[in-house]
Design an enzyme around this catalytic site. Structure first.
Site, PDB file in Angstrom:
ATOM      1  N   GLU A   1     100.101  78.094  54.052  1.00 18.11           N
ATOM      2  CA  GLU A   1     100.159  77.136  52.956  1.00 18.11           C
ATOM      3  C   GLU A   1      98.882  77.172  52.114  1.00 18.11           C
ATOM      4  O   GLU A   1      98.865  76.722  50.967  1.00 18.11           O
ATOM      5  CB  GLU A   1     100.342  75.731  53.548  1.00 18.11           C
ATOM      6  CG  GLU A   1     100.998  74.768  52.626  1.00 18.11           C
ATOM      7  CD  GLU A   1     101.786  73.735  53.410  1.00 18.11           C
ATOM      8  OE1 GLU A   1     102.454  74.104  54.395  1.00 18.11           O
ATOM      9  OE2 GLU A   1     101.725  72.567  53.019  1.00 18.11           O
TER      10      GLU A   1
ATOM     11  N   ASN B   1     101.017  80.080  70.028  1.00 19.91           N
ATOM     12  CA  ASN B   1     101.224  79.937  68.580  1.00 19.91           C
ATOM     13  C   ASN B   1      99.957  79.481  67.881  1.00 19.91           C
ATOM     14  O   ASN B   1      99.843  79.629  66.661  1.00 19.91           O
ATOM     15  CB  ASN B   1     102.326  78.910  68.290  1.00 19.91           C
ATOM     16  CG  ASN B   1     103.692  79.555  68.263  1.00 19.91           C
ATOM     17  OD1 ASN B   1     103.815  80.775  68.258  1.00 19.91           O
ATOM     18  ND2 ASN B   1     104.721  78.731  68.242  1.00 19.91           N
TER      19      ASN B   1
ATOM     20  N   ARG C   1     107.093  70.510  53.168  1.00 23.26           N
ATOM     21  CA  ARG C   1     107.746  71.767  53.545  1.00 23.26           C
ATOM     22  C   ARG C   1     109.271  71.691  53.482  1.00 23.26           C
ATOM     23  O   ARG C   1     109.926  72.641  53.061  1.00 23.26           O
ATOM     24  CB  ARG C   1     107.309  72.161  54.963  1.00 23.26           C
ATOM     25  CG  ARG C   1     105.869  72.586  54.994  1.00 23.26           C
ATOM     26  CD  ARG C   1     105.410  72.920  56.383  1.00 23.26           C
ATOM     27  NE  ARG C   1     104.066  73.483  56.320  1.00 23.26           N
ATOM     28  CZ  ARG C   1     103.358  73.830  57.376  1.00 23.26           C
ATOM     29  NH1 ARG C   1     103.849  73.677  58.585  1.00 23.26           N
ATOM     30  NH2 ARG C   1     102.155  74.339  57.240  1.00 23.26           N
TER      31      ARG C   1
ATOM     32  N   VAL D   1     104.637  79.911  84.851  1.00 23.74           N
ATOM     33  CA  VAL D   1     104.881  78.701  85.638  1.00 23.74           C
ATOM     34  C   VAL D   1     106.379  78.390  85.569  1.00 23.74           C
ATOM     35  O   VAL D   1     106.947  78.221  84.490  1.00 23.74           O
ATOM     36  CB  VAL D   1     104.010  77.532  85.136  1.00 23.74           C
ATOM     37  CG1 VAL D   1     104.355  76.255  85.880  1.00 23.74           C
ATOM     38  CG2 VAL D   1     102.535  77.881  85.310  1.00 23.74           C
TER      39      VAL D   1
ATOM     40  N   GLU E   1      98.748  81.067  82.092  1.00 21.27           N
ATOM     41  CA  GLU E   1      99.379  81.510  80.842  1.00 21.27           C
ATOM     42  C   GLU E   1     100.388  82.598  81.165  1.00 21.27           C
ATOM     43  O   GLU E   1     100.050  83.575  81.818  1.00 21.27           O
ATOM     44  CB  GLU E   1      98.307  82.032  79.878  1.00 21.27           C
ATOM     45  CG  GLU E   1      98.831  82.807  78.682  1.00 21.27           C
ATOM     46  CD  GLU E   1      99.818  82.019  77.835  1.00 21.27           C
ATOM     47  OE1 GLU E   1      99.488  80.896  77.425  1.00 21.27           O
ATOM     48  OE2 GLU E   1     100.941  82.521  77.600  1.00 21.27           O
TER      49      GLU E   1
ATOM     50  N   ALA F   1      96.023  73.236  72.742  1.00 22.33           N
ATOM     51  CA  ALA F   1      96.119  72.011  73.541  1.00 22.33           C
ATOM     52  C   ALA F   1      95.613  72.269  74.956  1.00 22.33           C
ATOM     53  O   ALA F   1      94.803  71.505  75.494  1.00 22.33           O
ATOM     54  CB  ALA F   1      97.562  71.500  73.562  1.00 22.33           C
TER      55      ALA F   1
ATOM     56  N   GLY G   1      94.932  75.159  58.563  1.00 22.66           N
ATOM     57  CA  GLY G   1      93.701  74.473  58.923  1.00 22.66           C
ATOM     58  C   GLY G   1      94.009  73.264  59.776  1.00 22.66           C
ATOM     59  O   GLY G   1      95.108  73.147  60.326  1.00 22.66           O
TER      60      GLY G   1
END
Ligand code: ADP
Length: 512
Positions: free
Chosen positions: A317, A104, A341, A218, A96, A77, A111
Site C-alpha cells: 500500500e 507472513n 481495502r 506442532v 516453527e 507475534a 508498516g
C-alpha cells in the site's frame, strides 16, 4: 531449499541455515515475497542484519522435554512473545513448522500503525489514540471488538518505543487507506517493514539464546484437568513427541494459504490467488478449537486490491501511500486509491477486466523503495514519457496523459474533484521516468480467528479462559472486524505478541 531461500530473501536466506525443506506443493505463496527489499541499505538495518547473520537455528538434539513457555509459530507475534517472556526471567522456546522463520510477517509491506509516537512528534504530526481508534473502527464498519481495539491503540506508541529499544527503528512515516494522518511507521529508508522486523526480532531472540526449532510442526495441544500442559510436535517429519510447557502461546498466523478452509467459509473466493506463505494453514485455530476455544469472524477474509497475479506478490500500500494512482484499461482513474481495502477491491472487481494498473513517477519510486524489488521481479513497466508508458501498456496515450495532468492539478489544488481522495497528495506525478504495475485483488489476510481477551487469554464461549493457553497475532479474531486497515496487522502482532509473553510469564511465575 533453494527456492525458499530465494523467496524469503534476506532474513531467511542469509541469517539462518535452514535444513530439510519440505516439498513445495504450491508456488503461489511459496514463491512470493512481496516485501523483499534492501533492508540492509540503512545503517540501522545493516547492523541488525550483520548481528544475526552468524547464528543458526537450534539443533533438534538440544530440545528439552520441558520449557516454561512454549511458543508455536515464529512470526512477529511469536518472536515478540518470546522476547518479553525471556526478559521476564523465564525460559521460552519457539517451534516453527517451516524451514525458515518469519511467516507472513516476512511479507508485511506497508508498516506499523501507531498513534501519539515520538516519531510522529518529531515530524510535527498531531495524532491521538482516539482518532486512531475511531478511524480503525470506521474502517471495520463498526464491527471491531472495541475492548481489543482500545488496548491496541493505547499500547501502540509503547510498542514503537519497545521496538526502538531492540534496535528496530520505524521512524519513516507514511499513510495507508482509511487513515487521516501519517501513522504508518516504516524503516528509515522507507523499505518494506516485514523483513526488517523479522531480522531485528530474530537477532534479539538469538542474543537472548532463546531456542528456536524449525521444521517443527506442532500437531496439537496437550491438556490435563482442563489445563494446557504442553504440545505434540513432529520434528523434521519424525513421529510426534510430547513437550511439556507451563504455558503455551499459539502464534501460528492465519489460514490464508488453506484454500479448503477459505472456501468452506467463502465459496466466492475459490481459485483467487493468495499472497500468503504456505505455512499459513490455520493449524492454531484447529488446535485451540480442540481444547474448547472458539472462533469469531471466520468469513471475514481480506482481499487485497493490489496483487501481482503471476506469483501472488502483494504490491504494498506504500506505493499508493507515496502517491501512485490506479487506472483502468482505458487509462482513466476509477476510485479513490486510498479508500479502504474492501472498497478499492470492489471498485477493481467492478471493472470489466477485473484488474487495474498502478501508475507512478520517479518520486514515488524513490520514496517507496519496495518498488525496487518489484522491478527486479520484472513487474514494473517503465516509460521515459507518459506516452511511451501508455504505448507499452497498450493504453490510449491521450487518456493517460489527460489523467495525469488532471491528477497533478488536483494535487496542486489539494482537491480531487473526481474521487474525493484527500490523502497521499503531497507530491504530484510529474517527475519522469514513469512506471506501471498491473494488479488485481488477491487473498491477503484472515481477519477471523480464535477469541482472546486483552490479556491474550484464549476464551471459551462461556467467557472463561483456558488456563495456561494464550494466543496472539493473525490466529486471533475480532480486532479488525470486517475490514483490516493496512499497517494494523504489524501493530497487532507486536502489541499482542508482547502482551502474550508478559501474561504467560506472569502466569508461570505465579505457579512457581
Ligand atoms: P503472525 O503475523 O500472527 O505472527 P505469521 O504468519 O507471521 O503470523 O507467523 C506464524 C508462523 O507460525 C508461521 O511462520 C507459520 O509457518 C508458523 N506455524 C503455523 N502453523 C504451525 C504449526 N502447526 N507448528 C509450528 N509452526 C506453525
Amino acid at each position: 531449499m533453494k527456492k525458499i531461500s530465494t523467496v524469503l530473501g534476506l532474513a531467511a536466506s542469509l541469517l539462518f541455515l535452514a535444513s530439510c525443506a519440505p516439498d513445495q506443493p504450491k508456488d503461489s505463496a511459496s514463491s512470493s515475497s512481496s516485501t523483499s527489499t534492501n533492508a540492509s541499505t540503512t545503517e540501522t538495518s545493516a547492523e541488525v542484519a550483520s548481528g544475526a547473520s552468524a547464528k543458526t537455528y537450534s539443533d533438534p538434539s538440544t530440545m528439552e522435554d520441558q520449557y516454561d513457555i512454549i511458543i508455536v509459530g515464529s512470526g512477529g507475534a511469536g518472536m515478540s512473545a518470546a522476547i518479553e517472556a525471556k526478559d521476564a526471567g523465564l525460559n521460552p522456546v519457539i517451534f516453527e513448522k517451516m524451514p525458515v522463520i518469519g511467516g507472513n510477517t516476512n511479507k508485511a509491506s506497508s508498516g506499523m500503525n501507531a498513534s501519539e509516537t515520538k516519531f510522529q512528534a518529531a515530524e510535527g504530526i498531531t495524532d491521538s489514540n482516539q482518532a486512531f481508534f475511531d478511524e480503525t473502527l470506521a474502517g471495520g464498519h463498526g464491527t471491531n471488538d472495541q475492548e481489543m481495539l482500545h488496548y491496541f491503540v493505547d499500547n501502540s506508541a509503547d510498542a514503537i518505543d519497545w521496538l526502538d529499544s531492540l534496535g528496530i527503528r520505524l521512524n519513516n512515516l507514511t499513510i495507508t487507506g482509511g487513515m487521516s494522518t501519517k501513522r504508518t511507521h516504516r524503516p528509515e529508508d522507507g523499505s518494506a517493514v516485514g523483513e526488517y522486523l523479522v531480522t531485528g526480532l530474530s537477532k534479539n531472540v538469538q542474543e537472548r539464546e532463546i531456542p528456536i526449532f524449525v521444521n517443527s510442526d506442532v500437531l496439537g495441544l496437550i491438556e490435563k484437568d482442563d489445563q494446557v500442559t504442553g504440545i505434540e510436535v513432529s520434528v523434521e517429519g519424525q513421529d510426534a513427541k510430547k513437550i511439556n510447557g507451563s504455558a503455551v502461546i499459539v502464534a501460528t498466523g492465519g489460514y490464508g494459504a488453506n484454500s479448503e478452509m477459505i472456501e468452506s467459509v467463502r465459496s466466492d473466493l475459490k481459485g483467487v490467488v493468495t499472497t500468503n506463505q504456505e505455512g499459513s494453514t490455520g493449524d492454531g485455530i484447529k488446535m485451540i478449537e480442540a481444547v474448547g476455544g472458539y472462533t469469531v469472524d471466520m468469513d471475514q477474509i481480506q482481499v487485497h486490491p493490489t496483487v501481482q497475479q503471476d506469483k501472488g506478490v502483494l504490491i504494498g500500500e506504500a506505493v499508493r501511500g507515496e502517491g501512485a494512482i490506479l487506472v483502468d484499461a482505458t487509462g482513466k482513474r476509477f476510485v479513490n486509491e486510498l479508500d479502504t481495502r474492501d472498497n478499492v477491491t470492489a471498485a477493481i472487481n467492478n471493472l470489466p477486466e477485473k484488474s487495474a494498473t498502478l501508475i507512478f513517477d520517479q518520486g514515488v519510486k524513490d520514496r517507496a523503495t519496495a518498488i525496487e524489488f518489484y522491478q527486479e521481479q520484472g513487474y514494473v513497466v517503465e516509460g521515459t514519457t507518459i506516452e511511451e508508458l501508455a504505448e507499452k501498456m497498450e493504453m490510449p496515450a491521450a487518456n493517460l496523459t489527460a489523467t495525469l495532468s488532471t491528477w497533478d492539478q488536483a494535487v496542486k489544488n489539494q482537491d480531487d474533484a473526481e474521487f474525493g481522495r484527500t490523502t497521499a497528495m503531497e507530491n504530484d506525478l510529474s517527475h519522469g521516468p514513469f512506471y506501471a504495475i498491473t494488479i488485481a485483488p488477491g487473498i491477503h489476510y484472515t481477519m477471523g480467528g480464535v477469541k482472546i481477551n486483552t490479556k491474550t487469554e484464549v476464551l471459551k464461549t462461556d467467557g472463561s479462559s483456558i488456563p495456561a493457553l494464550y494466543a496472539a497475532g493473525e490466529v486471533t479474531g475480532g480486532l479488525h472486524g470486517e475490514n483490516r486497515i493496512g499497517g494494523n496487522s504489524v501493530a497487532e502482532i507486536i502489541i499482542f505478541g508482547r502482551q502474550a509473553g508478559v501474561q504467560a510469564a506472569e502466569y508461570v511465575k505465579n505457579l512457581k
